[in-house]
Design an enzyme around this catalytic site. Structure first.
Site, PDB file in Angstrom:
ATOM      1  N   LEU A  50      -6.976  94.249  66.458  1.00 23.80           N
ATOM      2  CA  LEU A  50      -6.710  94.273  67.894  1.00 23.80           C
ATOM      3  C   LEU A  50      -7.925  94.819  68.654  1.00 23.80           C
ATOM      4  CD1 LEU A  50      -3.113  95.662  67.387  1.00 23.80           C
ATOM      5  CD2 LEU A  50      -3.682  93.387  68.297  1.00 23.80           C
ATOM      6  N   PRO A  51      -7.966  94.598  69.987  1.00 24.14           N
ATOM      7  CA  PRO A  51      -9.182  94.980  70.708  1.00 24.14           C
ATOM      8  C   PRO A  51      -9.502  96.489  70.702  1.00 24.14           C
ATOM      9  CG  PRO A  51      -7.901  93.400  71.997  1.00 24.14           C
ATOM     10  CD  PRO A  51      -7.050  93.795  70.822  1.00 24.14           C
ATOM     11  N   THR A  61     -11.818  98.078  65.636  1.00 26.31           N
ATOM     12  CA  THR A  61     -12.751  99.194  65.830  1.00 26.31           C
ATOM     13  C   THR A  61     -12.175 100.091  66.918  1.00 26.31           C
ATOM     14  OG1 THR A  61     -14.598  97.748  65.297  1.00 26.31           O
ATOM     15  CG2 THR A  61     -15.120  99.836  66.395  1.00 26.31           C
ATOM     16  N   LYS A  70     -18.172 103.103  61.154  1.00 24.18           N
ATOM     17  CA  LYS A  70     -18.283 101.899  62.002  1.00 24.18           C
ATOM     18  C   LYS A  70     -19.012 102.198  63.319  1.00 24.18           C
ATOM     19  CE  LYS A  70     -17.546  97.894  63.800  1.00 24.18           C
ATOM     20  NZ  LYS A  70     -18.290  96.727  63.368  1.00 24.18           N
ATOM     21  N   LYS A 130     -17.620  98.882  74.359  1.00 22.13           N
ATOM     22  CA  LYS A 130     -16.525  99.759  73.924  1.00 22.13           C
ATOM     23  C   LYS A 130     -16.968 100.592  72.715  1.00 22.13           C
ATOM     24  CE  LYS A 130     -13.759  98.561  70.808  1.00 22.13           C
ATOM     25  NZ  LYS A 130     -12.849  97.917  69.859  1.00 22.13           N
TER      26      LYS A 130
HETATM   27  P1  NAD Z   1     -10.368  89.326  70.363  1.00 23.15           P
HETATM   28  O1  NAD Z   1     -10.159  89.836  71.746  1.00 23.15           O
HETATM   29  O2  NAD Z   1     -10.971  87.982  70.139  1.00 23.15           O
HETATM   30  O3  NAD Z   1      -8.948  89.328  69.572  1.00 23.15           O
HETATM   31  C1  NAD Z   1      -7.953  90.294  69.758  1.00 23.15           C
HETATM   32  C2  NAD Z   1      -6.613  89.569  69.662  1.00 23.15           C
HETATM   33  O4  NAD Z   1      -5.573  90.550  69.750  1.00 23.15           O
HETATM   34  C3  NAD Z   1      -6.388  88.569  70.800  1.00 23.15           C
HETATM   35  O5  NAD Z   1      -6.096  87.294  70.261  1.00 23.15           O
HETATM   36  C4  NAD Z   1      -5.190  89.153  71.565  1.00 23.15           C
HETATM   37  O6  NAD Z   1      -4.339  88.166  72.113  1.00 23.15           O
HETATM   38  C5  NAD Z   1      -4.508  89.949  70.458  1.00 23.15           C
HETATM   39  N1  NAD Z   1      -3.610  90.985  70.963  1.00 23.15           N
HETATM   40  C6  NAD Z   1      -3.832  91.926  71.913  1.00 23.15           C
HETATM   41  N2  NAD Z   1      -2.732  92.703  72.063  1.00 23.15           N
HETATM   42  C7  NAD Z   1      -1.797  92.242  71.192  1.00 23.15           C
HETATM   43  C8  NAD Z   1      -0.454  92.611  70.889  1.00 23.15           C
HETATM   44  N3  NAD Z   1       0.149  93.610  71.518  1.00 23.15           N
HETATM   45  N4  NAD Z   1       0.198  91.916  69.938  1.00 23.15           N
HETATM   46  C9  NAD Z   1      -0.396  90.873  69.297  1.00 23.15           C
HETATM   47  N5  NAD Z   1      -1.662  90.469  69.535  1.00 23.15           N
HETATM   48  C10 NAD Z   1      -2.351  91.147  70.479  1.00 23.15           C
HETATM   49  O7  NAD Z   1     -11.202  90.461  69.607  1.00 23.15           O
HETATM   50  P2  NAD Z   1     -12.042  90.305  68.245  1.00 23.15           P
HETATM   51  O8  NAD Z   1     -13.421  89.883  68.581  1.00 23.15           O
HETATM   52  O9  NAD Z   1     -11.239  89.552  67.245  1.00 23.15           O
HETATM   53  O10 NAD Z   1     -12.133  91.853  67.825  1.00 23.15           O
HETATM   54  C11 NAD Z   1     -11.020  92.561  67.295  1.00 23.15           C
HETATM   55  C12 NAD Z   1     -11.511  93.942  66.864  1.00 23.15           C
HETATM   56  O11 NAD Z   1     -12.535  93.773  65.884  1.00 23.15           O
HETATM   57  C13 NAD Z   1     -12.112  94.773  67.990  1.00 23.15           C
HETATM   58  O12 NAD Z   1     -11.735  96.113  67.837  1.00 23.15           O
HETATM   59  C14 NAD Z   1     -13.613  94.572  67.801  1.00 23.15           C
HETATM   60  O13 NAD Z   1     -14.345  95.679  68.308  1.00 23.15           O
HETATM   61  C15 NAD Z   1     -13.704  94.453  66.290  1.00 23.15           C
HETATM   62  N6  NAD Z   1     -14.854  93.676  65.787  1.00 23.15           N
HETATM   63  C16 NAD Z   1     -15.202  92.491  66.351  1.00 23.15           C
HETATM   64  C17 NAD Z   1     -16.306  91.792  65.843  1.00 23.15           C
HETATM   65  C18 NAD Z   1     -16.752  90.456  66.429  1.00 23.15           C
HETATM   66  O14 NAD Z   1     -17.846  89.988  66.046  1.00 23.15           O
HETATM   67  N7  NAD Z   1     -15.948  89.815  67.288  1.00 23.15           N
HETATM   68  C19 NAD Z   1     -17.027  92.305  64.749  1.00 23.15           C
HETATM   69  C20 NAD Z   1     -16.605  93.507  64.170  1.00 23.15           C
HETATM   70  C21 NAD Z   1     -15.511  94.183  64.707  1.00 23.15           C
END
Ligand code: NAD
Length: 295
Positions: A65-66, A96, A171, A246
């Site tokens: 999740l975000p 994260t 991280k 973030k």
């Molecule tokens: P994203 O915003 O693409 O995905 C998050 C998903 O969570 C969305 O699809 C959203 O609809 C869903 N969501 C939010 N609230 C929800 C709820 N209550 N119930 C169900 N689903 C819900 O984000 P992301 O890029 O996939 O990143 C996710 C995490 O991973 C973050 O913490 C980010 O910092 C970390 N991260 C991302 C990357 C990257 O390259 N994108 C790399 C490493 C770590």
């Protein structure tokens, strides 16, 4: 074959859930966005209509999740993970979030006798899709051992960082470094361009010289260098600038908590803050090169 609930099917979670299904697990996938659930079904998962429906009876619950606020809400609200998880389930949060929020999530799970570890990832969207992420895990030896086979199905490296919250500590230190190194890589490419160097020639040289870094060789901010890098798709479907900001803020909060000053992290925070206002918050963080080029 193990039943796994997967919650959060965004840029990262979609690929991770697909890797688990591909490894032969039964994955019940849930996201607020119906299109994301449909994509997970196309990748071999079963659809769940709510967090509760995904979690009931699952041996593992993976969340991606975000932010920490999302994780604590999905865990602790009355219809959430803790209300529905089997007492023998193992919860794995791969988002994260702050060390503090990770520990709070872990404590609320353990208070119900449920095991939980923080397991944030490094690697980006391409590694999530390919099942080659690196996981840094915080939790007891028992929690780590139980989570390890599930994490291995989504990654190339699974490392025990220490007790609850230690995965997140690793991280945010890693991402503080990434935030800084990407800006440095962008500035080097912009200077190379302005000096009349062919970007490909600069890339070929720097990627085999002392300027080499992950930002350069796995995620080059200039198109045509690394096929999977977001620079080739106009900085879409990558690691959002807002999410990098973030993470940087989580790192800066941690520097305050321990009484240190990290001047490059502070400057980077300023640069990414400006970037997400001038461009789009969802645009990949490496797109900061456009802002630096136009300054
Ligand atoms: P994203 O915003 O693409 O995905 C998050 C998903 O969570 C969305 O699809 C959203 O609809 C869903 N969501 C939010 N609230 C929800 C709820 N209550 N119930 C169900 N689903 C819900 O984000 P992301 O890029 O996939 O990143 C996710 C995490 O991973 C973050 O913490 C980010 O910092 C970390 N991260 C991302 C990357 C990257 O390259 N994108 C790399 C490493 C770590």
């Amino acid at each position: 074959m193990v039943d796994i609930a997967f919650i959060g099917l965004g840029a990262m979670g979609s690929g991770m859930a697909a890797s688990l299904a591909k490894a032969g697990h039964r994955v019940r996938a849930y996201d607020l966005m119906p299109d994301s659930v449909a994509a997970a079904v196309a990748a071999g998962c079963d659809a769940a209509a709510s967090v509760g429906e995904a979690v009931v009876g699952a041996a593992f619950v993976v969340t991606m999740l975000p932010t920490g606020a999302h994780v604590l809400d999905v865990y602790q609200n009355g219809e959430g993970v803790l209300a529905h998880a089997h007492p023998d389930a193992v919860l794995i949060d791969c988002s994260t979030i702050s060390v503090e929020d990770a520990r709070a999530a872990g404590e609320s799970a353990r208070a119900r006798g449920i095991l939980m570890c923080d397991a944030p990832v490094s690697g980006g969207v391409a590694a999530a899709a390919a099942g080659t992420l690196t996981f840094m895990v915080g939790g007891t030896a028992d929690e780590f051992e139980k989570a390890q086979p599930i994490l291995q199905a989504m990654g190339k490296a699974v490392i025990h960082a220490g007790q609850s919250g230690a995965g997140q500590a690793a991280k945010i230190c890693n991402n503080m470094l990434l935030a800084i190194s990407m800006i440095g890589t962008c500035e080097a490419f912009v200077l190379a361009e302005k000096l009349g160097l062919d970007p490909k020639a600069f890339f070929d040289i720097a990627s085999q010289s002392s300027g080499q870094s992950w930002s350069m060789t796995s995620y080059a901010p200039v198109p045509g260098m690394v096929p999977t890098a977001p620079s080739n798709r106009d900085f879409t479907n990558g690691f959002a600038g807002a999410l990098m900001l973030k993470d940087l803020r989580l790192a800066l909060e941690a520097t305050h908590a321990v009484g240190m000053t990290a001047s490059l992290a502070l400057k980077s925070e300023e640069i990414y803050s400006e970037y997400i206002v001038k461009y789009q918050p969802n645009r990949d963080f490496s797109g900061v090169i456009d802002m630096l080029r136009n300054q």
